[in-house]
Enzyme design. Structure first.
Site, PDB file in Angstrom:
ATOM      1  N   GLU A 208      -8.349  -1.717  -0.258  1.00 21.45           N
ATOM      2  CA  GLU A 208      -9.618  -1.968  -0.955  1.00 21.45           C
ATOM      3  C   GLU A 208     -10.742  -1.746   0.056  1.00 21.45           C
ATOM      4  OE1 GLU A 208     -10.464  -2.548  -4.197  1.00 21.45           O
ATOM      5  OE2 GLU A 208     -12.409  -2.403  -3.247  1.00 21.45           O
TER       6      GLU A 208
ATOM      7  N   CYS B 115      -6.895   7.201   0.629  1.00 24.95           N
ATOM      8  CA  CYS B 115      -7.438   6.450  -0.516  1.00 24.95           C
ATOM      9  C   CYS B 115      -8.625   5.574  -0.087  1.00 24.95           C
ATOM     10  CB  CYS B 115      -6.315   5.663  -1.187  1.00 24.95           C
ATOM     11  SG  CYS B 115      -6.727   5.266  -2.881  1.00 24.95           S
TER      12      CYS B 115
ATOM     13  N   ARG C 238     -15.882   6.040  -6.018  1.00 22.32           N
ATOM     14  CA  ARG C 238     -14.790   5.055  -6.029  1.00 22.32           C
ATOM     15  C   ARG C 238     -14.244   4.873  -7.443  1.00 22.32           C
ATOM     16  NH1 ARG C 238     -16.330  -0.241  -4.773  1.00 22.32           N
ATOM     17  NH2 ARG C 238     -14.122  -0.665  -4.641  1.00 22.32           N
TER      18      ARG C 238
ATOM     19  N   ARG D 226      -5.632   3.771  -8.325  1.00 22.60           N
ATOM     20  CA  ARG D 226      -7.058   3.402  -8.465  1.00 22.60           C
ATOM     21  C   ARG D 226      -7.876   4.190  -7.423  1.00 22.60           C
ATOM     22  NH1 ARG D 226     -10.207  -1.785  -7.656  1.00 22.60           N
ATOM     23  NH2 ARG D 226     -11.667  -1.778  -9.375  1.00 22.60           N
TER      24      ARG D 226
ATOM     25  N   HIS E 172      -1.741   8.608  -1.785  1.00 23.49           N
ATOM     26  CA  HIS E 172      -0.947   7.801  -0.846  1.00 23.49           C
ATOM     27  C   HIS E 172       0.298   8.566  -0.397  1.00 23.49           C
ATOM     28  CE1 HIS E 172      -2.718   3.679  -1.002  1.00 23.49           C
ATOM     29  NE2 HIS E 172      -3.237   4.140  -2.123  1.00 23.49           N
TER      30      HIS E 172
ATOM     31  N   GLU F 289       2.137   8.113   2.061  1.00 21.00           N
ATOM     32  CA  GLU F 289       3.153   7.241   2.671  1.00 21.00           C
ATOM     33  C   GLU F 289       4.105   6.642   1.629  1.00 21.00           C
ATOM     34  OE1 GLU F 289       0.140   6.376   1.962  1.00 21.00           O
ATOM     35  OE2 GLU F 289       0.105   4.281   1.315  1.00 21.00           O
TER      36      GLU F 289
HETATM   37  N1  GLN Z   1      -9.998   1.409  -5.415  1.00 21.10           N
HETATM   38  C1  GLN Z   1      -9.897   1.183  -4.003  1.00 21.10           C
HETATM   39  C2  GLN Z   1     -11.282   1.192  -3.354  1.00 21.10           C
HETATM   40  O1  GLN Z   1     -12.240   1.442  -3.966  1.00 21.10           O
HETATM   41  C3  GLN Z   1      -8.997   2.206  -3.345  1.00 21.10           C
HETATM   42  C4  GLN Z   1      -7.571   2.057  -3.858  1.00 21.10           C
HETATM   43  C5  GLN Z   1      -6.515   2.487  -2.899  1.00 21.10           C
HETATM   44  O2  GLN Z   1      -6.691   2.559  -1.689  1.00 21.10           O
HETATM   45  N2  GLN Z   1      -5.338   2.731  -3.440  1.00 21.10           N
HETATM   46  O3  GLN Z   1     -11.384   0.946  -2.205  1.00 21.10           O
END
Ligand code: GLN
Length: 183
Positions: A31, A62, A90, A123, A158, A160
């Site tokens: 996040e 991400c 985002r 996300r 991602h 990983e």
């Molecule tokens: N939605 C997250 C953000 O805004 C990112 C999500 C993720 O790293 N999988 O930071």
């Protein structure tokens, strides 16, 4: 994944005092608002920005991609490292339930002859604008999802979480290149 790719010592960075003797830095998913807050609260933001300026290779996945971006649409005030010349949006695909996996053909020279990349978007942000000096290594629906600028590598997915280690391998090659250039 980095260990599986043969990286030497891989350590977790949680405090300002951990930020020493690094060959590279990975900003993981999670996040970005929380990562921003912690970097500021732990007095790490300035140091990380300085390391980016010095040319320390960084790989953002991400939320990490959001942290590396110079511009964050709709949240211009969010503290960030800002070392990669892109604008991100985002949560561009919607909420958690709109997360998705897909296969993507990359035209990048190291990937073009291999199988498509397995990309897991959770996300995820979208890279909505790419500035000067940024090379797009893979796209999904015409949007960049894997980009590189000098020692900075970032993806909206991602890698990983898959068995495909090619993106991490590419990053380790970038790290090796820098080490050789400094030697
Ligand atoms: N939605 C997250 C953000 O805004 C990112 C999500 C993720 O790293 N999988 O930071």
């Amino acid at each position: 994944m980095l260990r599986r790719c043969g990286a030497g010592k891989v350590v977790g960075i949680r405090l300002a005092e951990d930020l020493h003797d690094l060959d590279a830095l990975v900003i993981p998913g999670g996040e970005s608002t929380v990562i921003s807050k912690l970097l500021v609260e732990q007095n790490m933001m300035k140091r990380v920005k300085a390391l980016a300026k010095e040319g320390l290779p960084m790989f953002g996945t991400c939320a990490g991609c959001i942290m590396l971006a110079t511009d964050i649409q709709q949240r211009p005030e969010q503290p960030r490292i800002g070392a990669l010349n892109v604008t991100v949006d985002r949560n561009a695909y919607g909420s958690q339930i709109d997360s998705f996996e897909t296969k993507v053909k990359s035209e990048y020279k190291a990937f073009v002859h291999g199988p498509p990349l397995h990309v897991v978007h959770i996300r995820a942000p979208a890279i909505v604008d790419v500035g000067q000096g940024v090379e797009v290594l893979a796209k999904h629906n015409d949007r960049p999802i894997l980009v590189r600028q000098g020692g900075m590598l970032a993806c909206t997915f991602h890698p990983e979480l898959t068995n495909d280690s090619r993106v991490h391998q590419l990053f380790l090659e970038m790290v090796q290149e820098r080490k050789q250039a400094l030697a």
